[in-house]
Structure formats: C-alpha cells, structure tokens
Design a protein around this motif. Sequence first.
Motif, PDB file in Angstrom:
ATOM      1  N   SER A 144       0.818  -1.200   0.000  1.00  0.00           N
ATOM      2  CA  SER A 144       0.000   0.000   0.000  1.00  0.00           C
ATOM      3  C   SER A 144       0.857   1.257   0.000  1.00  0.00           C
ATOM      4  O   SER A 144       1.993   1.270   0.465  1.00  0.00           O
ATOM      5  CB  SER A 144      -0.909   0.016   1.228  1.00  0.00           C
ATOM      6  N   TYR A 157       0.162   3.887   1.784  1.00  0.00           N
ATOM      7  CA  TYR A 157       0.129   4.467   3.126  1.00  0.00           C
ATOM      8  C   TYR A 157       0.500   3.424   4.172  1.00  0.00           C
ATOM      9  O   TYR A 157       0.063   2.288   4.108  1.00  0.00           O
ATOM     10  CB  TYR A 157      -1.266   5.011   3.433  1.00  0.00           C
ATOM     11  N   THR A 158       1.280   3.871   5.145  1.00  0.00           N
ATOM     12  CA  THR A 158       1.696   3.008   6.246  1.00  0.00           C
ATOM     13  C   THR A 158       1.288   3.665   7.555  1.00  0.00           C
ATOM     14  O   THR A 158       1.435   4.879   7.710  1.00  0.00           O
ATOM     15  CB  THR A 158       3.224   2.794   6.226  1.00  0.00           C
ATOM     16  N   TYR A 200      -4.110   0.017   3.373  1.00  0.00           N
ATOM     17  CA  TYR A 200      -2.951   0.656   3.976  1.00  0.00           C
ATOM     18  C   TYR A 200      -2.060  -0.460   4.512  1.00  0.00           C
ATOM     19  O   TYR A 200      -2.465  -1.627   4.541  1.00  0.00           O
ATOM     20  CB  TYR A 200      -3.343   1.639   5.089  1.00  0.00           C
TER      21      TYR A 200
END
Length: 102
Positions: free
Chosen positions: A5, A7-8, A34
């Motif tokens: 993803s 986003y982390t 995410y």
Amino acid sequence: MAGSSQYTAVLDANTLYPAPLRDLLLSLAVDGLYHARWTARIHEEWVRNLTRNRPELEAQLGPLVEVMNRSVPDRLVEHYEGLIAGLVLPDSDDRHVLADGV
C-alpha cells in the motif's frame, strides 16, 4: 515502501486493545488499503493490559497475536530502539511509537 500500500500506519496498543477497532484496522490492512505495522513492544503492551482487565481472554491472546503477525506482511518494526532517547513528546512513554514509525 513497506508492504503493498501507498500508506503506512503504526498501530499503537490503544488501537489494538479494543477488538472491534483491531478487527477493522486489520481487515483494512489485509485488504491492502494501507500497510499496518507494529512492534513486539506494542503487542506486549496491549496484551498485558487486556489480560489484566480481562483475564479470561489470556489463553486466546497468544494465538491471536500469531494470526495477526501472519496476516500482515512486513508488519514488524525492528531496530528502532536507538531513536527513542532523542525524541521529545508530552508523554515520554509514547516515544517508542514515534521511533518505530521513523
């Protein structure tokens, strides 16, 4: 970039403690919306607190942590401890969460 993803997010103990929130956040991570990450220390914290408040769940928590760890690739943050001392936060007990997200 870790995981699949864009986003982390580092999931702190307060997001893993309540089962409905934990299930939601892990479902979203498994679906690839995410990338969830955490540390062994974060696991220890939420498991310790939940065991203290709900001792009848203790036997289920070890297997639950194992399932969580298998479900999310590249989830475990390691080697962050050296950053903790240099961080300043209003609650110094939260420095480890910031350090593992750096």
